[in-house]
Scaffold this motif. Structure first.
Motif, mmCIF file in Angstrom:
data_model
loop_
_atom_site.group_PDB
_atom_site.id
_atom_site.type_symbol
_atom_site.label_atom_id
_atom_site.label_comp_id
_atom_site.label_asym_id
_atom_site.label_seq_id
_atom_site.Cartn_x
_atom_site.Cartn_y
_atom_site.Cartn_z
ATOM 1 N N LEU A 9 51.250 51.677 44.107
ATOM 2 C CA LEU A 9 50.465 51.645 45.338
ATOM 3 C C LEU A 9 50.992 50.611 46.334
ATOM 4 N N GLY A 10 51.418 49.478 45.835
ATOM 5 C CA GLY A 10 51.934 48.431 46.711
ATOM 6 C C GLY A 10 53.165 48.859 47.485
ATOM 7 N N GLU A 11 53.929 49.806 46.947
ATOM 8 C CA GLU A 11 55.114 50.321 47.632
ATOM 9 C C GLU A 11 54.784 51.545 48.485
ATOM 10 N N LEU A 12 53.826 52.332 48.050
ATOM 11 C CA LEU A 12 53.462 53.565 48.733
ATOM 12 C C LEU A 12 52.593 53.310 49.969
ATOM 13 N N ALA A 13 51.709 52.338 49.868
ATOM 14 C CA ALA A 13 50.753 52.065 50.942
ATOM 15 C C ALA A 13 51.393 51.273 52.073
ATOM 16 N N LEU A 14 50.826 51.443 53.249
ATOM 17 C CA LEU A 14 51.208 50.605 54.375
ATOM 18 C C LEU A 14 50.809 49.162 54.072
ATOM 19 N N GLU A 15 49.617 49.015 53.501
ATOM 20 C CA GLU A 15 49.131 47.683 53.116
ATOM 21 C C GLU A 15 48.086 47.810 52.014
ATOM 22 N N LEU A 30 43.095 49.840 50.698
ATOM 23 C CA LEU A 30 44.372 50.555 50.604
ATOM 24 C C LEU A 30 44.563 51.301 51.919
ATOM 25 N N PHE A 31 45.508 50.866 52.716
ATOM 26 C CA PHE A 31 45.825 51.525 53.977
ATOM 27 C C PHE A 31 47.032 52.431 53.721
ATOM 28 N N MET A 32 46.801 53.725 53.736
ATOM 29 C CA MET A 32 47.864 54.671 53.427
ATOM 30 C C MET A 32 48.588 55.100 54.701
ATOM 31 N N ARG A 33 49.868 55.460 54.549
ATOM 32 C CA ARG A 33 50.722 55.805 55.690
ATOM 33 C C ARG A 33 50.397 57.162 56.310
ATOM 34 N N CYS A 34 49.930 58.104 55.508
ATOM 35 C CA CYS A 34 49.706 59.456 56.024
ATOM 36 C C CYS A 34 48.574 60.121 55.230
#
Length: 107
Positions: A9-15, A30-34
């Motif tokens: 998650l730390g690599e996949l998420a924006l933050e 968890l702020f996701m990119r898309c």
């Protein structure tokens, strides 16, 4: 050769962050990119009260999870293990609580 490694998650998420939600609660976000990544992370089969309880040694009934699809955000709140600023408080701002969550690998 392709990299078939799954991202945590730390690599996949924006933050991925954690913070105080008052002296008695911690909130993690968890702020996701898309929308696609959000859908993976927001899936109740992946992140649910039992998973968070296991990561943080909590009663699952104390965990609150808020899924916000319009923002691609999952917010998780639970009682602090000790009150903020208490004698045994090792993270007064709750800034490090997100680390176990960031290490989870989605399916």
């Amino acid at each position: 050769m392709t990299d078939d490694r799954k991202l945590a998650l730390g690599e996949l998420a924006l933050e991925v962050r954690s913070k105080n939600a008052g002296p008695f609660w911690v909130t993690m976000e968890l702020f996701m990119r898309c929308a696609e990544d959000y859908a993976t992370v927001a899936d109740e089969g992946f992140i649910n009260e039992e998973v968070i309880a296991r990561l943080y040694a909590l009663d699952p009934a104390a965990v609150r999870i808020f899924r916000i699809p319009s923002l691609n955000v999952v917010k998780i709140s639970f009682p602090r293990p000790v009150p903020q600023g208490g004698l045994r408080d090792r993270d007064i701002h709750a800034g490090q609580h997100h680390v176990p969550l960031a290490a989870l690998v989605p399916p």
